[in-house]
Design a protein around this motif. Sequence first.
Motif, mmCIF file in Angstrom:
data_model
loop_
_atom_site.group_PDB
_atom_site.id
_atom_site.type_symbol
_atom_site.label_atom_id
_atom_site.label_comp_id
_atom_site.label_asym_id
_atom_site.label_seq_id
_atom_site.Cartn_x
_atom_site.Cartn_y
_atom_site.Cartn_z
ATOM 1 N N LEU A 125 2.173 1.144 -3.305
ATOM 2 C CA LEU A 125 2.345 1.824 -4.584
ATOM 3 C C LEU A 125 2.878 3.241 -4.418
ATOM 4 O O LEU A 125 2.364 4.034 -3.629
ATOM 5 N N ASN A 126 3.912 3.539 -5.182
ATOM 6 C CA ASN A 126 4.422 4.896 -5.359
ATOM 7 C C ASN A 126 5.061 4.913 -6.740
ATOM 8 O O ASN A 126 6.269 4.726 -6.890
ATOM 9 N N VAL A 140 -4.380 -6.399 -0.820
ATOM 10 C CA VAL A 140 -4.614 -5.036 -0.350
ATOM 11 C C VAL A 140 -3.669 -4.107 -1.097
ATOM 12 O O VAL A 140 -2.442 -4.291 -1.043
ATOM 13 N N THR A 141 -4.215 -3.123 -1.808
ATOM 14 C CA THR A 141 -3.372 -2.131 -2.458
ATOM 15 C C THR A 141 -3.301 -0.889 -1.578
ATOM 16 O O THR A 141 -4.315 -0.413 -1.075
ATOM 17 N N VAL A 142 -2.082 -0.385 -1.396
ATOM 18 C CA VAL A 142 -1.832 0.727 -0.485
ATOM 19 C C VAL A 142 -1.202 1.871 -1.280
ATOM 20 O O VAL A 142 -0.095 1.730 -1.807
ATOM 21 N N LEU A 143 -1.914 2.989 -1.367
ATOM 22 C CA LEU A 143 -1.377 4.163 -2.051
ATOM 23 C C LEU A 143 -0.562 4.973 -1.056
ATOM 24 O O LEU A 143 -1.098 5.509 -0.088
ATOM 25 N N GLU A 144 0.746 5.056 -1.285
ATOM 26 C CA GLU A 144 1.646 5.668 -0.320
ATOM 27 C C GLU A 144 2.183 7.020 -0.769
ATOM 28 O O GLU A 144 2.721 7.763 0.053
ATOM 29 N N ALA A 145 2.053 7.356 -2.038
ATOM 30 C CA ALA A 145 2.485 8.675 -2.518
ATOM 31 C C ALA A 145 1.717 9.010 -3.784
ATOM 32 O O ALA A 145 0.771 9.765 -3.764
ATOM 33 N N LEU A 157 -8.696 -1.356 -0.520
ATOM 34 C CA LEU A 157 -7.920 -0.188 -0.908
ATOM 35 C C LEU A 157 -7.609 0.661 0.321
ATOM 36 O O LEU A 157 -8.500 0.951 1.117
ATOM 37 N N ILE A 158 -6.340 1.067 0.451
ATOM 38 C CA ILE A 158 -5.920 1.936 1.542
ATOM 39 C C ILE A 158 -5.172 3.114 0.930
ATOM 40 O O ILE A 158 -4.302 2.927 0.066
ATOM 41 N N VAL A 159 -5.502 4.328 1.370
ATOM 42 C CA VAL A 159 -4.815 5.509 0.855
ATOM 43 C C VAL A 159 -4.292 6.338 2.020
ATOM 44 O O VAL A 159 -5.006 6.580 2.995
ATOM 45 N N HIS A 160 -3.036 6.745 1.935
ATOM 46 C CA HIS A 160 -2.438 7.605 2.943
ATOM 47 C C HIS A 160 -2.721 9.069 2.616
ATOM 48 O O HIS A 160 -3.222 9.404 1.540
ATOM 49 N N ASP A 161 -2.378 9.951 3.551
ATOM 50 C CA ASP A 161 -2.522 11.386 3.316
ATOM 51 C C ASP A 161 -1.546 11.856 2.228
ATOM 52 O O ASP A 161 -0.507 11.231 1.992
ATOM 53 N N ASN A 162 -1.901 12.977 1.602
ATOM 54 C CA ASN A 162 -1.001 13.676 0.673
ATOM 55 C C ASN A 162 -0.626 12.849 -0.556
ATOM 56 O O ASN A 162 0.500 12.965 -1.069
ATOM 57 N N CYS A 163 -1.559 12.031 -1.024
ATOM 58 C CA CYS A 163 -1.305 11.196 -2.196
ATOM 59 C C CYS A 163 -2.023 11.757 -3.425
ATOM 60 O O CYS A 163 -2.931 12.586 -3.312
ATOM 61 N N GLN A 164 -1.623 11.273 -4.587
ATOM 62 C CA GLN A 164 -2.251 11.663 -5.839
ATOM 63 C C GLN A 164 -2.447 10.460 -6.738
ATOM 64 O O GLN A 164 -1.651 9.517 -6.724
ATOM 65 N N MET A 165 -3.515 10.535 -7.548
ATOM 66 C CA MET A 165 -3.730 9.576 -8.623
ATOM 67 C C MET A 165 -3.983 10.341 -9.908
ATOM 68 O O MET A 165 -4.561 11.429 -9.890
#
Length: 200
Positions: free
Chosen positions: A67-68, A92-97, A113-121
């Motif tokens: 997701l971005n 698996v949902t992956v937050l990439e940005a 749920l997987i979240v990368h660095d420097n992301c926002q929701m």
Amino acid sequence: MDQGMEPQEETNDGTEPFRGLQRFERRTELSQISFYISGPIEQASNYYDLFYTLRSASDTDLIYLHLNTSGGDFDTGLQIINNMQASAAHVVTVLEARAYSMGAFLFLAGDELIVHDNCQMLFHSYSGIFTGKGSEQQAQAVAVANWFGKFMERTCQPFLTHDEIKSILKGTDLWMDSDEIRHRMRRLQERPMRAARRHP
């Protein structure tokens, strides 16, 4: 008795003694599939491949949804979530940005749920245009508000608290960065979000 053959041991009750566990193995084909939602979520006809993949997947399949997105068409996002929840696959949902608006709901709908660095929701209430006579617009506004409130409760709890959801429904925008998202994910590890998610 032939030499080299040991006599069969027996226990006191006449049965053979326990000689260790046996392993029985069944090999299955594991499919790993990735989809990328980058940019606005548009009309549902652009996502037929995703819908079909989710619906036709088996319980040995692993589907990644990267997701971005700033959000977009709510009906399309809702259809994606319903197909995720009906899928036999592990999604698996992956937050990439960023995952704003409907993107945030998609992220929370994953089995993992997987979240990368420097992301926002970003979570916020719905927006829309009502048409028709005044009484019809009022009835539609009440119906949509109740429906969206139930949707948020089902999709966002316990990641969001009940008070946070109430505040969002009243018009508050709720922003989170990767650190806050991970903090909430760690807090929920002892109470899985999707333990009883699957429908028969």
